[in-house]
Design a protein around this motif. Sequence first.
Motif, short mmCIF file in Angstrom:
data_model
loop_
_atom_site.label_atom_id
_atom_site.label_comp_id
_atom_site.label_asym_id
_atom_site.label_seq_id
_atom_site.Cartn_x
_atom_site.Cartn_y
_atom_site.Cartn_z
N PHE A 31 -5.66 -99.15 -3.01
CA PHE A 31 -5.36 -99.74 -4.31
C PHE A 31 -5.10 -98.64 -5.35
O PHE A 31 -4.13 -98.69 -6.10
N ALA A 32 -5.96 -97.65 -5.38
CA ALA A 32 -5.82 -96.55 -6.34
C ALA A 32 -4.54 -95.75 -6.11
O ALA A 32 -3.98 -95.18 -7.05
N ALA A 33 -4.05 -95.73 -4.88
CA ALA A 33 -2.86 -94.93 -4.53
C ALA A 33 -1.54 -95.66 -4.79
O ALA A 33 -0.47 -95.04 -4.69
N ILE A 34 -1.58 -96.93 -5.12
CA ILE A 34 -0.34 -97.66 -5.40
C ILE A 34 0.34 -96.98 -6.59
O ILE A 34 -0.31 -96.72 -7.61
N PRO A 35 1.63 -96.71 -6.49
CA PRO A 35 2.30 -96.01 -7.60
C PRO A 35 2.45 -96.89 -8.83
O PRO A 35 2.62 -98.12 -8.73
N ASP A 36 2.37 -96.26 -10.00
CA ASP A 36 2.69 -96.97 -11.24
C ASP A 36 4.09 -97.55 -11.10
O ASP A 36 4.97 -96.94 -10.49
N GLY A 37 4.29 -98.71 -11.67
CA GLY A 37 5.58 -99.37 -11.60
C GLY A 37 5.66 -100.41 -10.50
O GLY A 37 6.58 -101.22 -10.48
N ALA A 38 4.70 -100.39 -9.58
CA ALA A 38 4.69 -101.40 -8.51
C ALA A 38 4.49 -102.78 -9.13
O ALA A 38 3.79 -102.94 -10.13
N PHE A 39 5.12 -103.76 -8.52
CA PHE A 39 4.98 -105.15 -8.96
C PHE A 39 3.80 -105.80 -8.25
O PHE A 39 3.51 -105.49 -7.09
N VAL A 40 3.14 -106.71 -8.94
CA VAL A 40 2.06 -107.50 -8.35
C VAL A 40 2.28 -108.98 -8.70
O VAL A 40 2.63 -109.32 -9.82
N TRP A 41 2.07 -109.80 -7.70
CA TRP A 41 2.11 -111.25 -7.86
C TRP A 41 0.70 -111.77 -7.68
O TRP A 41 -0.02 -111.31 -6.79
N THR A 42 0.30 -112.72 -8.52
CA THR A 42 -0.97 -113.40 -8.30
C THR A 42 -0.74 -114.88 -8.48
O THR A 42 0.26 -115.31 -9.08
N ARG A 43 -1.68 -115.66 -7.96
CA ARG A 43 -1.58 -117.11 -8.06
C ARG A 43 -2.91 -117.68 -8.52
O ARG A 43 -3.96 -117.39 -7.95
N HIS A 44 -2.85 -118.46 -9.57
CA HIS A 44 -4.02 -119.17 -10.08
C HIS A 44 -4.32 -120.31 -9.10
O HIS A 44 -3.40 -120.91 -8.57
N PRO A 45 -5.59 -120.62 -8.86
CA PRO A 45 -5.91 -121.72 -7.95
C PRO A 45 -5.25 -123.04 -8.36
O PRO A 45 -5.02 -123.90 -7.51
N GLY A 46 -4.90 -123.19 -9.63
CA GLY A 46 -4.22 -124.40 -10.09
C GLY A 46 -2.75 -124.43 -9.72
O GLY A 46 -2.07 -125.44 -9.94
N GLY A 47 -2.23 -123.34 -9.17
CA GLY A 47 -0.86 -123.30 -8.69
C GLY A 47 0.09 -122.38 -9.43
O GLY A 47 1.13 -122.01 -8.90
N ALA A 48 -0.20 -122.03 -10.68
CA ALA A 48 0.69 -121.16 -11.45
C ALA A 48 0.76 -119.78 -10.81
O ALA A 48 -0.25 -119.22 -10.38
N VAL A 49 1.98 -119.23 -10.75
CA VAL A 49 2.21 -117.91 -10.16
C VAL A 49 2.58 -116.95 -11.29
O VAL A 49 3.39 -117.29 -12.16
N HIS A 50 1.99 -115.77 -11.26
CA HIS A 50 2.19 -114.77 -12.31
C HIS A 50 2.70 -113.47 -11.71
O HIS A 50 2.30 -113.10 -10.61
N LEU A 51 3.55 -112.79 -12.48
CA LEU A 51 4.12 -111.51 -12.06
C LEU A 51 3.74 -110.43 -13.05
O LEU A 51 3.82 -110.64 -14.27
N GLY A 52 3.32 -109.29 -12.53
CA GLY A 52 2.97 -108.17 -13.37
C GLY A 52 3.46 -106.86 -12.78
O GLY A 52 4.00 -106.82 -11.68
N ARG A 53 3.24 -105.82 -13.56
CA ARG A 53 3.64 -104.48 -13.12
C ARG A 53 2.52 -103.50 -13.45
O ARG A 53 2.05 -103.42 -14.59
N ILE A 54 2.09 -102.74 -12.46
CA ILE A 54 1.00 -101.77 -12.65
C ILE A 54 1.49 -100.64 -13.55
O ILE A 54 2.56 -100.07 -13.32
#
Length: 141
Positions: A49-72
């Motif tokens: 996790f610590a070695a993932i480069p800055d700028g990598a994208f991350v997707w997460t999902r709320h248990p209610g179904g909403a999907v979110h996109l972010g960038r480290i």
Amino acid sequence: MADAVYRAPLRSRRDDVDHATAVEWALRSGVVGVGEAIDERAERRLERFAAIPDGAFVWTRHPGGAVHLGRIVGPWHRDDDGAAVDLVDVRACDWAVEPVDPSLVPSAVVQTFARGGRNLQQIHPGDVEARTAEVWELLGG
């Protein structure tokens, strides 16, 4: 070369931690994180996790179904404010303000979340990097 894409469940390995609360805390706090490393396997996950480069994208999902996109956007650090949701090992993350329209979520992301699990993992299949970058741009990233 396109930036890597990861599934970030934002879910504790502890069953007493509410998953929805953890996702909401991470989005509100502007972080992506993993639970505290308590054994050798968890230490290796933390190192990856610590070695993932800055700028990598991350997707997460709320248990209610909403999907979110972010960038480290920052290095690993410990944040004890996340102790209540067992997300103490974190990285700064720019999350899109709104959840992503389900029709825009790449199929590889949907498939990866459908398999379940609590580990942060890289998503590889198909054109997930290019599709994720397109979604990020559409969201104003």
